[in-house]
Design an enzyme around this catalytic site. Structure first.
Site, PDB file in Angstrom:
ATOM      1  N   ALA A   1       0.833  -1.208   0.000  1.00 14.04           N
ATOM      2  CA  ALA A   1       0.000   0.000   0.000  1.00 14.04           C
ATOM      3  C   ALA A   1       0.865   1.254   0.000  1.00 14.04           C
ATOM      4  CB  ALA A   1      -0.934  -0.004   1.211  1.00 14.04           C
TER       5      ALA A   1
ATOM      6  N   GLU B   1      10.487   2.759   6.379  1.00 11.11           N
ATOM      7  CA  GLU B   1      10.227   1.314   6.456  1.00 11.11           C
ATOM      8  C   GLU B   1      11.113   0.724   7.555  1.00 11.11           C
ATOM      9  OE1 GLU B   1       8.279  -1.149   5.491  1.00 11.11           O
ATOM     10  OE2 GLU B   1       9.647  -2.556   6.472  1.00 11.11           O
TER      11      GLU B   1
ATOM     12  N   CYS C   1       2.064 -12.782   0.195  1.00 12.64           N
ATOM     13  CA  CYS C   1       1.243 -13.916  -0.248  1.00 12.64           C
ATOM     14  C   CYS C   1       2.090 -14.976  -0.930  1.00 12.64           C
ATOM     15  CB  CYS C   1       0.173 -13.478  -1.235  1.00 12.64           C
ATOM     16  SG  CYS C   1      -0.167 -11.724  -1.213  1.00 12.64           S
TER      17      CYS C   1
ATOM     18  N   VAL D   1       8.805   4.493  12.461  1.00 13.42           N
ATOM     19  CA  VAL D   1       8.070   5.651  12.971  1.00 13.42           C
ATOM     20  C   VAL D   1       7.500   5.280  14.330  1.00 13.42           C
ATOM     21  CG1 VAL D   1       6.086   7.169  12.590  1.00 13.42           C
ATOM     22  CG2 VAL D   1       7.607   6.585  10.681  1.00 13.42           C
TER      23      VAL D   1
ATOM     24  N   ASP E   1      -3.157  -3.388   4.974  1.00 15.28           N
ATOM     25  CA  ASP E   1      -3.556  -4.284   6.056  1.00 15.28           C
ATOM     26  C   ASP E   1      -3.854  -3.576   7.372  1.00 15.28           C
ATOM     27  OD1 ASP E   1      -3.131  -6.234   4.205  1.00 15.28           O
ATOM     28  OD2 ASP E   1      -1.520  -7.251   5.283  1.00 15.28           O
TER      29      ASP E   1
ATOM     30  N   TYR F   1     -18.229 -20.612 -23.048  1.00 19.72           N
ATOM     31  CA  TYR F   1     -18.453 -22.055 -23.094  1.00 19.72           C
ATOM     32  C   TYR F   1     -17.718 -22.692 -24.257  1.00 19.72           C
ATOM     33  CZ  TYR F   1     -20.313 -26.461 -24.587  1.00 19.72           C
ATOM     34  OH  TYR F   1     -20.382 -27.753 -25.023  1.00 19.72           O
TER      35      TYR F   1
ATOM     36  N   TRP G   1     -23.737 -25.625 -19.191  1.00 22.73           N
ATOM     37  CA  TRP G   1     -24.149 -24.735 -18.101  1.00 22.73           C
ATOM     38  C   TRP G   1     -22.964 -24.650 -17.145  1.00 22.73           C
ATOM     39  CZ3 TRP G   1     -28.714 -22.087 -18.008  1.00 22.73           C
ATOM     40  CH2 TRP G   1     -29.767 -22.562 -18.793  1.00 22.73           C
TER      41      TRP G   1
ATOM     42  N   ARG H   1     -29.341 -21.262 -11.178  1.00 22.76           N
ATOM     43  CA  ARG H   1     -30.664 -21.808 -11.549  1.00 22.76           C
ATOM     44  C   ARG H   1     -31.349 -22.424 -10.352  1.00 22.76           C
ATOM     45  NH1 ARG H   1     -29.971 -25.709 -16.623  1.00 22.76           N
ATOM     46  NH2 ARG H   1     -32.065 -26.291 -15.986  1.00 22.76           N
TER      47      ARG H   1
END
Lengths: 471, 471
Positions: free
Chosen positions: B21, B44, B54, B91, B296, B439, B447, B455
């Site tokens: 971020a 940092e 991740c 910080v 986060d 498809y 489907w 459905r």
């Protein structure tokens, strides 16, 4: 209220065509109404019902072992559900005023009339067969029906050599190229267009072209076939264009299909500019309360362009059948239209599109920006990450998504579903940049390739707006 | 207008936290404003920037060869773009009234104040470390940082035996189970919940449970860890619960993270019920025009429940950074919220969810119907078609889609994107039945599994409406 002469107290639903749309409609109507309320008679010209035409290339290529694997539901299964299925029986006339159809037994030639209260037209598509010398020679095959597939397999087994020519480079053409490679043939694809896959813009088709060459397929573009040359035995031996001859031990025609609507036309039913039946949102033939039509014989509304389109795909046929069966069975359902999604592959190359190409957008009167981005299927550091090219069209000023085309390897094709849903929801590309898509390194970069394209398209739409508010 | 004491004519943007971020925000702000207009200082605490947390399980498991593969952008690359990046600088205080932050050099301990005009808080998450005897023993590892991953790899290389215990069965837990299997360990997962993957409903978690057992993982549910037993050398040797002891040559803690907001709390900034910072749609900290927060350390709006949620995922952190950088750079962008999408895998088992679980819907005050369907990833007859279970929640009466969970093999995880977009567009399950999804037999049954669920959900919503219009 036996209007049809059906059994006492029942109505009769007649279905013309025993494939996806017709038999889905019949099955769904039967779910809603038992045989005491609704008699269902289905006429099918051929010997099979409910088969997957889309699966034929994979059966020919050997991925699908048996013909019968492609049959979703057999005639016996339909009959066990109280559907009076009449195979090898061709409907030759629809008498709309008299509410009856005339059918001919293909074997005996005997004809008779059958009355209906409700009618479903699901006559499907007919393959385009070019009017060329040699087009009917042995060794020249279409791949529309299971019988076509069987005949092609027999030709492949008996072929003198291993040279195959595919005429046409659309979905069927490229899928058949893969099938023939899998059967050990040297494949040449002869294509009228500038690049293969004319359902993509040419710049994306060019990527398919290069990948096909990488697979060892000889790709001949801008080439109009002038005839099929035959040998002394009458068997196809080469495909000729104005400029060259391509030797062939087998020729496969994959040049598309047209709506099979001769019956409907003769009956005075409304057809559109592509030759398909026109229906309302409930799949009723326009102006006809008790006649429905669906599958490869109808035109559908493209929700992005606002225009009717001809999209012969099994997935639509099944949805149409479901909607028709619900309505014919006394329920309520609609088919709102398509956004033009289609996916395919040639070996490990995946190809997808949805929405409008540049020329579709032009034709619809839309102005747009286009962007093309390169990304990867997985996080760049994760094994198996493969390159993926995403092209995106967004409307000028509004930024509404208009279309996406993707060419890549594993994970490319079904990513187009993100755009298909976004098109349905009429999202802007800027709205798309915030989509909460699944992320983990084995499945996507942290910015999914579709989002990378949406970000770039957003920037371009904004820049264009800033550059000329009056344009 | 040098309010900060920055160089003449420039403003100063201070960023706390050099990961996704924070550095995305810094980079995007730099794209919009050059160093003559905007000075950017980023603090940092650690040695790395912009790394993929991740990806750590895949590095530990050996799929990703090198630590540095996980670093999207190095400190040098950031500095080359005129970002004054200060590593190993923590910080320790935000002085909101004085518009300045106090930072400490981790190595020397020296502290100093830095003024800001604009501030970005991207302090991330801290791993939950249980307050248990032995939790800090050698051989017990978290997997939050690159240093954690390095330490774990060293323990694995030196391990006396091949027994690993993972505490926690959420995303990190199951991904670490896979990693340890790939490294040749016998893996036991000890889980406090009734089933693994508490981000799924328990009936879907049960499928993950069975599949993990099929992979040879010992799954212990309903088990609260009471301590880590150590050997004479002080090294972890077993994980103890109230009822049993699980021998371990290595212990991995994967019990989640919490927002790292001690600084923000001390500065009096607004925190939500999950302990994360609260922002507006432009990612500004509520009530503070010139302070943004993302990644986060913030809570986000769940667009389906209408409630704040804590979702520490890299994909959101990157989007937050993009939005913050745009706004801090003088542009305009928003992050409208999430729908709760997450995907993961354990070996070849794919797990996905989006929207609300049953308990989320209960908590949000929603009434709903649920359906679960079994389908396949490809046409049933196509090689490699694998089973896929889709659970769907739809709101009563309105039929609005509320959530989807999918457990299956290849092609299961990213299918959840269809539902993620549909949730964003607030589609009903009936609208979804008409979605024009890609498809072709190698990619989907005719489907798509998500449509099969839609459905069935539509039928259930309709039936419930018919059964009790007053309910």
């Amino acid at each position: 209220m036996t209007k049809s002469g059906g059994r006492g107290g029942t109505e009769r639903l007649v279905v013309i065509g025993g494939d996806a749309a017709g038999m889905s409609a019949a099955s769904q109507a039967r779910r809603l109404k038992g045989p005491g309320e609704l008699e269902i008679v289905a006429f099918e010209r051929g010997r099979f019902t409910s088969f997957s035409a889309c699966g034929i290339p994979y059966w020919v290529g050997g991925d699908v072992p048996e013909r019968d694997d492609l049959i979703a539901r057999t005639p016996e299964e339909h009959r066990a559900r109280d559907i009076d299925l009449r195979l090898r029986t061709e409907v030759t006339e629809i008498d709309v005023a008299g509410r009856r159809v005339r059918a001919r037994d293909v074997d005996s030639g005997a004809e008779s009339w059958t009355a209906y209260d409700k009618l479903v037209i699901a006559t499907g598509a007919r393959p385009v067969r070019p009017d060329l010398p040699g087009a009917d020679a042995p060794g020249v095959h279409g791949v529309q029906t299971l019988d076509d597939g069987q005949a092609l397999l027999e030709t492949l087994a008996r072929a003198r050599g291993r040279r195959a020519v595919v005429v046409g480079a659309g979905y069927i053409g490229v899928e058949m190229a893969e099938a023939l490679i899998n059967r050990g043939f040297e494949v040449t694809v002869v294509n009228r267009g500038k690049e293969p896959m004319s359902t993509l813009d040419a710049d994306m088709g060019r990527l398919v072209h290069r990948a096909m060459e990488g697979l060892g397929i000889t790709m001949v573009n801008d080439a109009e076939v002038t005839g099929i040359r035959t040998g002394d035995d009458g068997h196809a031996r080469a495909v000729a264009t104005a400029h060259a001859q391509y030797p062939a031990d087998v020729v496969v025609l994959g040049i598309g299909v047209r709506p099979q609507t001769a019956l409907a036309r003769a009956a005075g039913l409304p057809l559109g500019g592509h030759g398909g039946l026109l229906t309302d949102l409930g799949m009723r033939v326009r102006g006809h309360e008790d006649i429905w039509a669906g599958g490869d014989c109808v035109e559908v509304l493209n929700l992005v362009s606002g225009q009717e389109q001809y999209v012969p795909l099994g997935t639509h046929a099944n949805k149409h059948g479901q909607v028709i069966g619900t309505n014919a069975g006394g329920g309520y359902a609609t088919f709102p239209g398509v956004v033009g999604t289609a996916v395919s592959k040639v070996c490990d190359l995946e190809i997808a599109r949805t929405g409008l190409r540049e020329k579709d957008a032009d034709r619809a009167g839309l102005r747009y920006e286009t962007v093309t981005v390169e990304s990867t299927s997985r996080a760049g550091y994760y094994p198996g990450a493969s390159p993926m090219t995403v092209k995106m069209l967004a409307e000028r000023r509004t930024g509404r998504l208009l279309g996406v085309q993707i060419v890549g390897r594993e994970g490319a094709a079904k990513r187009v579903d993100i755009a298909a849903v976004a098109l349905t929801a009429r999202m802007t590309v800027e709205q798309m940049t915030a989509l909460d898509l699944g992320y983990a390194p084995p499945f996507s970069p942290v910015w999914d390739p579709v989002l990378v394209a949406a970000r770039k398209a957003t920037a371009k739409v904004r820049a264009a707006a800033a550059a000329g508010a009056a344009s």
